[in-house]
Design an enzyme around this catalytic site. Structure first.
Site, PDB file in Angstrom:
ATOM      1  N   HIS A 278       0.834  -1.199   0.000  1.00 52.68           N
ATOM      2  CA  HIS A 278       0.000   0.000   0.000  1.00 52.68           C
ATOM      3  C   HIS A 278       0.878   1.262   0.000  1.00 52.68           C
ATOM      4  O   HIS A 278       0.653   2.186  -0.790  1.00 52.68           O
ATOM      5  CB  HIS A 278      -0.910  -0.012   1.235  1.00 52.68           C
ATOM      6  CG  HIS A 278      -1.628   1.275   1.485  1.00 52.68           C
ATOM      7  ND1 HIS A 278      -2.911   1.508   1.057  1.00 52.68           N
ATOM      8  CD2 HIS A 278      -1.235   2.416   2.125  1.00 52.68           C
ATOM      9  CE1 HIS A 278      -3.272   2.728   1.421  1.00 52.68           C
ATOM     10  NE2 HIS A 278      -2.275   3.302   2.082  1.00 52.68           N
ATOM     11  N   GLU A 279       1.883   1.275   0.873  1.00 54.79           N
ATOM     12  CA  GLU A 279       2.774   2.442   0.946  1.00 54.79           C
ATOM     13  C   GLU A 279       3.594   2.587  -0.333  1.00 54.79           C
ATOM     14  O   GLU A 279       3.839   3.701  -0.804  1.00 54.79           O
ATOM     15  CB  GLU A 279       3.694   2.323   2.160  1.00 54.79           C
ATOM     16  CG  GLU A 279       2.964   2.246   3.498  1.00 54.79           C
ATOM     17  CD  GLU A 279       2.054   3.431   3.749  1.00 54.79           C
ATOM     18  OE1 GLU A 279       2.369   4.535   3.266  1.00 54.79           O
ATOM     19  OE2 GLU A 279       1.027   3.259   4.419  1.00 54.79           O
ATOM     20  N   HIS A 282       1.640   4.353  -2.989  1.00 54.68           N
ATOM     21  CA  HIS A 282       1.677   5.819  -2.926  1.00 54.68           C
ATOM     22  C   HIS A 282       2.872   6.361  -3.716  1.00 54.68           C
ATOM     23  O   HIS A 282       2.750   7.357  -4.439  1.00 54.68           O
ATOM     24  CB  HIS A 282       1.792   6.279  -1.463  1.00 54.68           C
ATOM     25  CG  HIS A 282       0.507   6.199  -0.710  1.00 54.68           C
ATOM     26  ND1 HIS A 282      -0.659   6.788  -1.144  1.00 54.68           N
ATOM     27  CD2 HIS A 282       0.191   5.591   0.482  1.00 54.68           C
ATOM     28  CE1 HIS A 282      -1.628   6.567  -0.267  1.00 54.68           C
ATOM     29  NE2 HIS A 282      -1.138   5.834   0.725  1.00 54.68           N
ATOM     30  N   GLU A 358      -5.767   7.135  -1.026  1.00 51.32           N
ATOM     31  CA  GLU A 358      -5.641   5.945  -0.184  1.00 51.32           C
ATOM     32  C   GLU A 358      -6.375   4.752  -0.800  1.00 51.32           C
ATOM     33  O   GLU A 358      -5.897   3.616  -0.737  1.00 51.32           O
ATOM     34  CB  GLU A 358      -6.180   6.232   1.215  1.00 51.32           C
ATOM     35  CG  GLU A 358      -5.398   7.271   2.005  1.00 51.32           C
ATOM     36  CD  GLU A 358      -3.982   6.831   2.312  1.00 51.32           C
ATOM     37  OE1 GLU A 358      -3.731   5.613   2.328  1.00 51.32           O
ATOM     38  OE2 GLU A 358      -3.126   7.704   2.528  1.00 51.32           O
TER      39      GLU A 358
END
Length: 419
Positions: A278-279, A282, A358
């Site tokens: 997930h990070e 980004h 997100e």
């Protein structure tokens, strides 16, 4: 004006606080809609009755403190102006030095200290709430150290910014907002560059991830995403909190992949990999740079509006406050009030954009890991660990949530891939 300020504050603030209380504790419900009950997004399926009760209470009290504390700084700044405290701070600095690079930082220090002392009860109440519900494990001395460190770092940075800003105000009466914005751009980039290696280590100890197997898996994911990382950093947060977090921050050679040790302690490796994916998402989708661009653009609009509004405010009330003109450092509380109001007005838009980013990172992570079970498990554990409300009231989400709610995130993951 002084009597009216005191009267309206004494009357309106308690009414506002009571309305917030009614909204959070009586006018809004808890739990998930009936159609989602029994699903993976229903906390009743993965939390005990006690955990569920604690999460609902903790969320309500935390949100109550947030909304009650929201107008406090503005009221303090307004009081500083109305009661003539701002010129007193200015005069104190002038008695010590006639040079702006000395007297303006002194003014900033006095105003910051005055505000910090008056808002301290709210911050302390937030700490006590976090301790009472088992989120914070930090001792009072350690917490105070972090608070004072943050205060002095804030004063140092703010002193530089305000000194330059008020020099521009004196030098360029009609274009100071534009030149301030131009100078702000390299400053923001510089802060983004030094944050991981200069500021963050002041608060916590960073070391290389102690699990070489997990580090290799994360670095392989980073390599797949073309992230130039040679190691994964672990930060010792367990002495301060039970909450979990992970992030990728910094730019250029200072980019860091960071995991809190609490995340490692509470999640399975598969769940950690989803969080890191997930990070990484980004970074791959350039959210760091889009966020920077958004701050730069919004700063231009904000500074221009502040320029227009500050002139109007000082023209109307400046003489009664003892503020000679816009470039008088005594006008700083008025500028802070204006910027705070503009920031508050823009926050729902910024949070909506953040929630969309997100959501995109969640989708990237599930496509990268192809492990829906680990993704759902990670969000459920984050909910339990942080006593998070999976379905907060609308106003809370509107003004506080930079992420989709846990209910929305889990349902999205469960539905991913279905026709």
């Amino acid at each position: 004006m002084k009597k009216r300020f005191v009267l309206w504050t004494v009357i309106l603030f308690p009414i506002y606080a009571y309305l917030v209380y009614l909204y959070l504790f009586h006018w809004t419900g808890t739990g998930v809609p009936a159609s989602y009950q029994g699903t993976a997004a229903d906390p009743a399926t993965f939390m005990t009755a006690k955990e569920l009760e604690l999460s609902q209470d903790f969320s309500r009290y935390k949100d109550f403190l947030f909304f009650v504390g929201l107008p406090l700084e503005g009221l303090i700044y307004l009081g500083v102006l109305i009661f003539g405290v701002s010129p007193i701070f200015k005069q104190f600095g002038e008695r010590l030095s006639r040079f702006s690079f000395v007297k303006i930082p002194i003014y900033v220090l006095l105003l910051s200290a005055f505000t910090w002392i008056l808002t301290f009860p709210i911050y302390y109440a937030e700490r006590m709430l976090s301790v009472a519900y088992g989120i914070s494990t930090q001792s009072f001395s350690s917490w105070m150290r972090d608070e004072l460190l943050g205060f002095w770092i804030g004063v140092l940075i703010m002193s530089v910014l305000i000194t330059v800003l008020y020099w521009l105000m004196k030098r360029f009466t009609k274009r100071w907002w534009l030149y301030a914005w131009i100078l702000l751009i390299p400053f923001l980039i510089f802060m983004m560059y030094i944050q991981p290696v200069v500021i963050d280590p002041l608060y916590n100890d960073f070391s290389e991830l102690d699990d070489p197997v997990l580090q290799e898996k994360i670095l392989n994911m980073a390599d797949e995403a073309d992230i130039p990382a040679e190691r994964v950093y672990e930060v010792d947060m367990s002495e301060k909190t039970n909450a979990m977090n992970a992030y990728v921050n910094g730019i250029g050679s200072n980019l860091r992949i960071v995991l809190w040790d609490t995340t490692l302690n509470h999640l399975k490796d598969r769940e950690v990999l989803f969080i890191m994916a997930h990070e990484i998402g980004h970074y791959v989708m350039n959210h760091l740079y889009y966020n920077l661009a958004g701050v730069i653009i919004s700063s231009l609009v904000g500074l221009y509006l502040a320029y227009r509004l500050l002139h109007m405010v000082i023209r109307k009330w400046g003489s009664s406050w003892g503020v000679k003109n816009v470039a008088d450092i005594s006008s700083l509380p008025a500028l802070f009030i204006i910027l705070s109001l503009l920031s508050f007005a823009a926050s729902p838009i910024e949070l909506a954009i953040s929630r969309d980013a997100e959501k995109a990172a969640d989708m990237y992570a599930i496509e990268m890991t192809e492990d829906k079970e680990a993704a759902v498990g990670a969000f459920q554990e984050l909910t339990v660990n942080g006593l998070t409300d999976v379905n907060p009231p609308a106003l809370v989400k509107f003004f506080r949530y930079g992420h989709p709610t846990m209910m929305e995130r889990i349902l999205m993951l469960k539905e991913h891939g279905k026709e």
